[in-house]
Design an enzyme around this catalytic site. Structure first.
Site, PDB file in Angstrom:
ATOM      1  N   ARG A 237       0.851  -0.770   0.214  1.00 30.51           N
ATOM      2  CA  ARG A 237      -0.214  -0.302  -0.007  1.00 30.51           C
ATOM      3  C   ARG A 237       0.778   1.250   0.136  1.00 30.51           C
ATOM      4  O   ARG A 237       1.894   1.279   0.656  1.00 30.51           O
ATOM      5  CB  ARG A 237      -1.154  -0.169   1.191  1.00 30.51           C
ATOM      6  CG  ARG A 237      -2.055  -0.691   1.829  1.00 30.51           C
ATOM      7  CD  ARG A 237      -2.797  -0.554   0.116  1.00 30.51           C
ATOM      8  NE  ARG A 237      -4.421  -1.437   0.166  1.00 30.51           N
ATOM      9  CZ  ARG A 237      -4.496  -2.722  -1.085  1.00 30.51           C
ATOM     10  NH1 ARG A 237      -3.206  -3.321  -1.860  1.00 30.51           N
ATOM     11  NH2 ARG A 237      -5.183  -3.247  -0.574  1.00 30.51           N
ATOM     12  N   GLU A 266      -2.607   8.078  -4.211  1.00 28.46           N
ATOM     13  CA  GLU A 266      -3.212   7.383  -5.796  1.00 28.46           C
ATOM     14  C   GLU A 266      -4.842   7.714  -5.814  1.00 28.46           C
ATOM     15  O   GLU A 266      -5.703   7.359  -5.523  1.00 28.46           O
ATOM     16  CB  GLU A 266      -3.238   5.601  -4.589  1.00 28.46           C
ATOM     17  CG  GLU A 266      -3.301   4.824  -5.556  1.00 28.46           C
ATOM     18  CD  GLU A 266      -2.847   3.209  -5.354  1.00 28.46           C
ATOM     19  OE1 GLU A 266      -4.138   2.437  -5.798  1.00 28.46           O
ATOM     20  OE2 GLU A 266      -2.151   3.107  -4.958  1.00 28.46           O
ATOM     21  N   HIS A 285      -1.654   0.574  -9.894  1.00 25.29           N
ATOM     22  CA  HIS A 285      -1.395  -0.743  -8.983  1.00 25.29           C
ATOM     23  C   HIS A 285      -1.806  -1.910  -9.509  1.00 25.29           C
ATOM     24  O   HIS A 285      -3.658  -2.380 -10.070  1.00 25.29           O
ATOM     25  CB  HIS A 285      -2.890   0.313  -8.295  1.00 25.29           C
ATOM     26  CG  HIS A 285      -2.954  -0.753  -6.996  1.00 25.29           C
ATOM     27  ND1 HIS A 285      -3.564  -0.467  -5.977  1.00 25.29           N
ATOM     28  CD2 HIS A 285      -2.858  -2.292  -6.632  1.00 25.29           C
ATOM     29  CE1 HIS A 285      -3.355  -0.806  -4.492  1.00 25.29           C
ATOM     30  NE2 HIS A 285      -3.674  -2.449  -5.249  1.00 25.29           N
TER      31      HIS A 285
END
Length: 327
Positions: A237, A266, A285
């Site tokens: 993360r 993000e 991602h």
């Protein structure tokens, strides 16, 4: 019953829900619904199949009192307030295991790409800058024989370690607790405290969940412990790393490079200073983004939701046992 899917997912998941006889509502937009849009779209729904982009907290649950189960199509669940769900009798499910190998593969893709400056070199070719073979062109770092430091030695961390044996690497790891000797022996991995791991590793790869304890786990102090020719890889993360501290370390060349599949924030704005660093690779991602794995994730997320709504134990639930103990 009606279930809401917060984005288009592989059809395998939708089919599971439809075969169970549910009315399935799928958010149609290419971007996640806003909080207001989700509240309206999920009104009177019995279950939610969510992605990591949806924040499921007490306020949302109180506004949607008909929700009985939330199934997150992810192994991480930092977007879900599990305590708030449990207090309201809402079952929470995730999709571990099915993405382990694919995420480990992608971690290695980043390791090799950063070490050998693959993206920089490929971009130079596309820009017409490849003139001849150069003895000093795009010199990188060797991976074979290097020391690999794994922060977080769960399923994915161990899968990354298994792949390291083919490169003849020394593997060290850190976690909340040392793993049994059999696992260490099988993976040829040695436990080290975090600071020592950072100081000794040529490549540091992060595989911890995002919790209050791991938020900004890697900050300015930790980055200063790393070798100047070391690399940082993050497929966990984004908020596990202090972004500002990482930018400073990369700009000052106190770090060889970084490979990031996750960022904080993000997504990154196009003008973010991290994207101005030539020695960083940022991907959107996609560590679990293989066709087979995403289909398996969707199927498991749907199976979790179906079981929970039927009052049966889901294949992968975070709070089923606690709810069951409460009766």
């Amino acid at each position: 019953m009606r279930v809401v899917v917060t984005r288009r997912i592989p059809e395998t998941g939708i089919e599971v829900l439809q075969r169970a006889g549910y009315e399935v509502s799928i958010w149609p937009g290419p971007l996640p619904p806003t909080r207001e849009e989700l509240l309206e779209f999920a009104k009177d729904a019995d279950g939610l199949l969510t992605l990591l982009t949806e924040r499921i907290d007490a306020k949302l649950l109180d506004a949607l009192p008909s929700i009985k189960a939330v199934s997150n199509m992810a192994v991480g669940f930092d977007n879900i307030d599990v305590e708030a769900c449990t207090a309201r009798g809402v079952v929470v499910c995730i999709t571990p295991d099915v993405l382990t190998e694919t995420t480990a593969d992608f971690t290695w893709a980043l390791i090799l790409a950063v070490a050998r400056r693959v993206c920089e070199a490929a971009e130079a070719v596309h820009r017409g800058q490849w003139r001849t073979w150069e003895p000093l062109g795009f010199l990188g770092q060797d991976v074979a024989g290097a020391t690999l430091g794994i922060v977080g030695f769960g399923r994915i961390g161990q899968a990354v370690a298994r792949r390291a044996s083919g490169f003849g690497m020394r593997v060290v790891y850190t976690d909340r607790e040392q793993r049994p000797h059999e696992i260490e022996q099988q993976l040829r991995a040695t436990f080290l405290p975090l600071d020592q791991l950072l100081a000794e590793s040529d490549i540091v790869t992060l595989h911890v969940p995002l919790t209050p304890e791991t938020r900004k786990l890697i900050g300015a102090r930790e980055l200063a412990l790393m070798k100047p020719n070391a690399m940082l890889i993050n497929t966990a993360r984004g908020a596990v790393v202090d972004t500002d501290a990482l930018v400073a370390a990369l700009r000052d060349r106190r770090l060889w490079g970084a490979g990031l599949d996750v960022t904080d924030p993000e997504p990154l704005p196009a003008d973010h200073p991290l994207l101005q660093c030539p020695n960083v690779i940022v991907t959107p991602h996609i560590a679990s983004a293989s066709e087979v794995t995403r289909a398996r994730m969707a199927q498991l997320a749907a199976e979790n939701l179906v079981a929970a709504l039927r009052g049966e134990r889901p294949p992968r639930s975070l709070n089923w046992d606690e709810l069951h103990r409460k009766g």
